[in-house]
Design an enzyme around this catalytic site. Sequence first.
Site, PDB file in Angstrom:
ATOM      1  N   LYS A 180       1.098  -1.262   0.165  1.00 16.42           N
ATOM      2  CA  LYS A 180       0.173  -0.138   0.209  1.00 16.42           C
ATOM      3  C   LYS A 180       0.865   0.956  -0.119  1.00 16.42           C
ATOM      4  O   LYS A 180       1.653   1.198   0.902  1.00 16.42           O
ATOM      5  CB  LYS A 180      -1.086  -0.134   1.165  1.00 16.42           C
ATOM      6  CG  LYS A 180      -1.945   0.928   1.412  1.00 16.42           C
ATOM      7  CD  LYS A 180      -2.595   2.147   2.388  1.00 16.42           C
ATOM      8  CE  LYS A 180      -1.579   3.341   2.610  1.00 16.42           C
ATOM      9  NZ  LYS A 180      -0.987   3.833   1.705  1.00 16.42           N
ATOM     10  N   GLU A 255       9.800   2.275  10.075  1.00 13.27           N
ATOM     11  CA  GLU A 255      11.602   3.118   9.587  1.00 13.27           C
ATOM     12  C   GLU A 255      10.272   4.631   9.751  1.00 13.27           C
ATOM     13  O   GLU A 255       9.808   4.835   8.424  1.00 13.27           O
ATOM     14  CB  GLU A 255      11.722   3.000   8.833  1.00 13.27           C
ATOM     15  CG  GLU A 255      12.445   2.129   8.352  1.00 13.27           C
ATOM     16  CD  GLU A 255      13.465   1.633   8.955  1.00 13.27           C
ATOM     17  OE1 GLU A 255      14.433   2.362   9.785  1.00 13.27           O
ATOM     18  OE2 GLU A 255      14.600   0.247   9.091  1.00 13.27           O
ATOM     19  N   CYS A 289      13.621  11.603   5.158  1.00 12.21           N
ATOM     20  CA  CYS A 289      13.904  11.453   6.713  1.00 12.21           C
ATOM     21  C   CYS A 289      15.275  11.702   7.040  1.00 12.21           C
ATOM     22  O   CYS A 289      15.471  11.504   8.114  1.00 12.21           O
ATOM     23  CB  CYS A 289      13.550   9.746   6.992  1.00 12.21           C
ATOM     24  SG  CYS A 289      14.063   8.818   5.849  1.00 12.21           S
ATOM     25  N   GLU A 390      10.932  17.403  13.942  1.00 12.99           N
ATOM     26  CA  GLU A 390      10.788  17.128  13.170  1.00 12.99           C
ATOM     27  C   GLU A 390       9.680  17.661  11.645  1.00 12.99           C
ATOM     28  O   GLU A 390       8.272  18.046  11.910  1.00 12.99           O
ATOM     29  CB  GLU A 390       9.954  15.549  11.750  1.00 12.99           C
ATOM     30  CG  GLU A 390      10.585  15.088  10.710  1.00 12.99           C
ATOM     31  CD  GLU A 390      10.124  14.026  10.522  1.00 12.99           C
ATOM     32  OE1 GLU A 390       9.145  13.345   9.891  1.00 12.99           O
ATOM     33  OE2 GLU A 390      11.248  13.347  10.024  1.00 12.99           O
TER      34      GLU A 390
END
Length: 507
Positions: A180, A255, A289, A390
């Site tokens: 997905k 992750e 990331c 972040e």
Amino acid sequence: MATAVIPKVFKNYINGEWVESRSNKAFENRNPANTDELIGMFPSATEEDVNAAVDAAKEAYNRWRLIPAPKRAEILFRAAEMLLERKEDLARDMTSEMGKILVETRGDVQEAIDMTYYMAGEGRRQFGQTTPSELRDKFAMSVRQPIGVCAMITPWNFPMAIPSWKIMPALICGNTVVFKPASDTPLSAYNLVQVLAEAGVPRGVVNILTGGGREVGAPLMSHPDVSLVSFTGSTEVGRRVSEACAPSFKHCQLEMGGKNIIIVMDDANLDLAIDGAIWGGFGTTGQRCTAASRVTVHKKVYKEFVERFAARAKSLKVGDGLDPTTEMGPCINESQLQTVMEYVQIGINEGAKLVAGGHRLESGPYARGWFHEPTIFADCDPKMRIAQEEIFGPVVCVIPCNDLEHALEVANDVVYGLSASIYTRDVNKAFQAMRDIYTGIVYVNAPTIGAETHLPFGGTKQTGNGHREAGVAAIDFYSEWKTLYVDFSDRLQRAQIDTSSFARPQD
Ligand code: NAD
């Protein structure tokens, strides 16, 4: 404003066929550099579609796991060759749907190519151990076995590379896949699956469903016939994945987010460090990331670094990634742009010094896209929210530091632990940083980005849950050890008990 051109309509791929969603609903995929451009319509899959895809993957598993790994590898090798042939078209599709500049989307496709070749090579490796048994006439060894149906849930920032990090090792180990992708980048996911289908992956072995996280991702990760979930995305969603996997002990790889740092020491090559900070901070519009969203600079070179870094950021050409002169593309979507703008305001309110950018770009060529200026805050306190959270956009915080110890303290004082880097010409400082930074990846005299496919990739703390992608580490995740003992003595031998049955040398 909708385009007048009839949009291309895509389908899900289940059990070797391109099929409509049972919902009969579709969502739009638009170019973030020009939202008038409709890339295509993609199916909004439902839980029923998830069930059909998992059933197909479960059935295919019984056949696929028995195909010798070197034969599975031949299919992957063919897929790698096809990706290579189509690289330019695949990169252009990717730039159109997610905005990053062509040199970067070529790199994204190249990563998928590298990973596919690498995992094809693993078809003839996957080595286990053969050891002496403690008992006479007994043979002992360990082999890798596949795990079953693997669910892959992926983000939009590396639309082909990240899925390939998951799908290729899963396949070479003998697992089957339900994939997905993120709803912002379904075309690149579709392109990858199309290549695998054409390369000869048998029906049911790889299935793709597009649609929302709640509608597709959630039922997929909690499906009882899914044995393994590999997720890359935000820490917030990753936590939910972890919780969904816990009750049935599904293997689970996470992750997640990052707040990566570049350390610049007073003996650093400043030209190199500034090049690195620009590439690390603003590559992929800061939406990596591993983006270098923090830079801590030794006080002796701080002023010069900030001035030159800000000047370089201001000169970056922002625009459509398909234009070869563009250096930074748009944010992925409106909500990501809003997040960036909110954090810029937070930074201003926190008292950080805005030295470059700080605004949305919305006139002229930017009118139909989600563009934001490359933005730098200087004089940041490491505890400020902009230096801790972040942002996932083109915003870099610069933090002054007194010495290496101070820099290392700043580096480790965040909840994430993906990547870090140090610029120094002092080998002692470099080795101390390599030892003392608690992240999954450390670079010396290079920015925080640039991972290679044959080495472990992943992060510590709230970036990951201890597993790694890529290289042999991926084989470890997508297979389980089985230990085999063969007793050819023709009598009952009891390990740990029958030790006296051996004659001593002098007997
Ligand atoms: P996201 O967490 O919003 O979405 C990731 C995927 O999860 C998407 O496919 C999404 O549809 C799905 N999802 C969302 N809600 C879900 C739910 N309730 N149940 C199941 N699935 C759900 O992340 P994103 O915005 O696509 O990507 C950005 C994030 O990804 C950033 O935090 C970034 O740091 C992280 N990221 C991490 C790595 C890494 O290797 N550590 C690499 C790339 C991106």
